[in-house]
Write a protein that holds these residues in place. Structure first.
Motif, short mmCIF file in Angstrom:
data_model
loop_
_atom_site.label_atom_id
_atom_site.label_comp_id
_atom_site.label_asym_id
_atom_site.label_seq_id
_atom_site.Cartn_x
_atom_site.Cartn_y
_atom_site.Cartn_z
N TYR A 150 6.83 -13.47 10.08
CA TYR A 150 8.11 -13.97 10.59
C TYR A 150 8.88 -12.88 11.33
O TYR A 150 9.38 -13.09 12.42
N THR A 151 8.94 -11.70 10.75
CA THR A 151 9.69 -10.62 11.41
C THR A 151 8.97 -10.16 12.68
O THR A 151 9.61 -9.79 13.65
N ILE A 205 3.94 -13.72 4.82
CA ILE A 205 4.81 -14.66 5.54
C ILE A 205 6.01 -13.92 6.13
O ILE A 205 6.36 -14.11 7.30
N ILE A 206 6.62 -13.07 5.34
CA ILE A 206 7.79 -12.31 5.82
C ILE A 206 7.38 -11.38 6.96
O ILE A 206 8.08 -11.25 7.96
N GLY A 207 6.22 -10.74 6.84
CA GLY A 207 5.73 -9.86 7.90
C GLY A 207 5.47 -10.61 9.20
O GLY A 207 5.84 -10.16 10.28
N LEU A 255 3.85 -14.11 0.04
CA LEU A 255 5.23 -14.02 0.53
C LEU A 255 5.43 -12.81 1.44
O LEU A 255 6.12 -12.89 2.46
N ILE A 256 4.81 -11.71 1.12
CA ILE A 256 4.92 -10.51 1.96
C ILE A 256 4.27 -10.77 3.32
O ILE A 256 4.81 -10.38 4.36
#
Length: 157
Positions: A21-22, A17-19, A14-15
């Motif tokens: 995406y941002t 994916i979030i990284g 999840l980290i």
């Protein structure tokens, strides 16, 4: 212990994916239409060297969405344009060059049109535009510089 490792793997995923995406979301405006910030410098010279053909050609060519910059200089019978193409559109350099050349040949049938997408030609024409802007250049000097740039263009091919 297995549940703890499974939870750790899911958290790391999840980290990541979030990284990603941002990181990708921050560059959204990178591919926006850049004709708003494209600078066209119109060359105004004294009467012996008229650059209105080059200025009109710049205005016409910069409207293309794949073109981010244009430098142009004309003599009595020749018009030389150097184009700065966006990164992604560099895969289609020959097509863009051909399209611009045919459009300008229709608009200016009495001029020989030379179009280049080479960055060296872009820089050389930029320097020639600056010389013309200072009004120090005579037609003979312009033709000499023009022929020098044309020979550089022929070297490339």
């Amino acid at each position: 212990m297995k549940n703890w490792l499974k939870g750790l793997n899911i958290s790391l995923f999840l980290i990541a994916i979030i990284g990603l995406y941002t990181g990708c979301a921050g560059n959204q405006n990178q591919f926006a239409d850049n004709t708003d910030n494209a600078n066209i410098v119109k060359v105004h010279t004294s009467k012996p060297i008229d650059q209105t053909v080059a200025n009109k050609a710049k205005e016409k060519v910069i409207k293309g969405e794949e073109i981010s910059g244009v430098k142009a200089v004309n003599t009595d019978k020749e018009l030389f344009l150097a184009l700065k193409i966006d990164q992604f559109d560099r895969f289609r350099l020959k097509n863009i060059e051909k399209k611009v050349k045919t459009d300008l040949e229709k608009t200016y049938p009495d001029h020989k049109i030379l179009v280049s997408t080479d960055s060296k030609m872009y820089l050389e024409l930029g320097q020639l535009e600056v010389k013309l802007q200072k009004d120090n250049t005579k037609m003979k000097t312009l033709k000499k510089e023009f022929n020098r740039i044309k020979s550089l263009m022929k070297e490339k091919t």
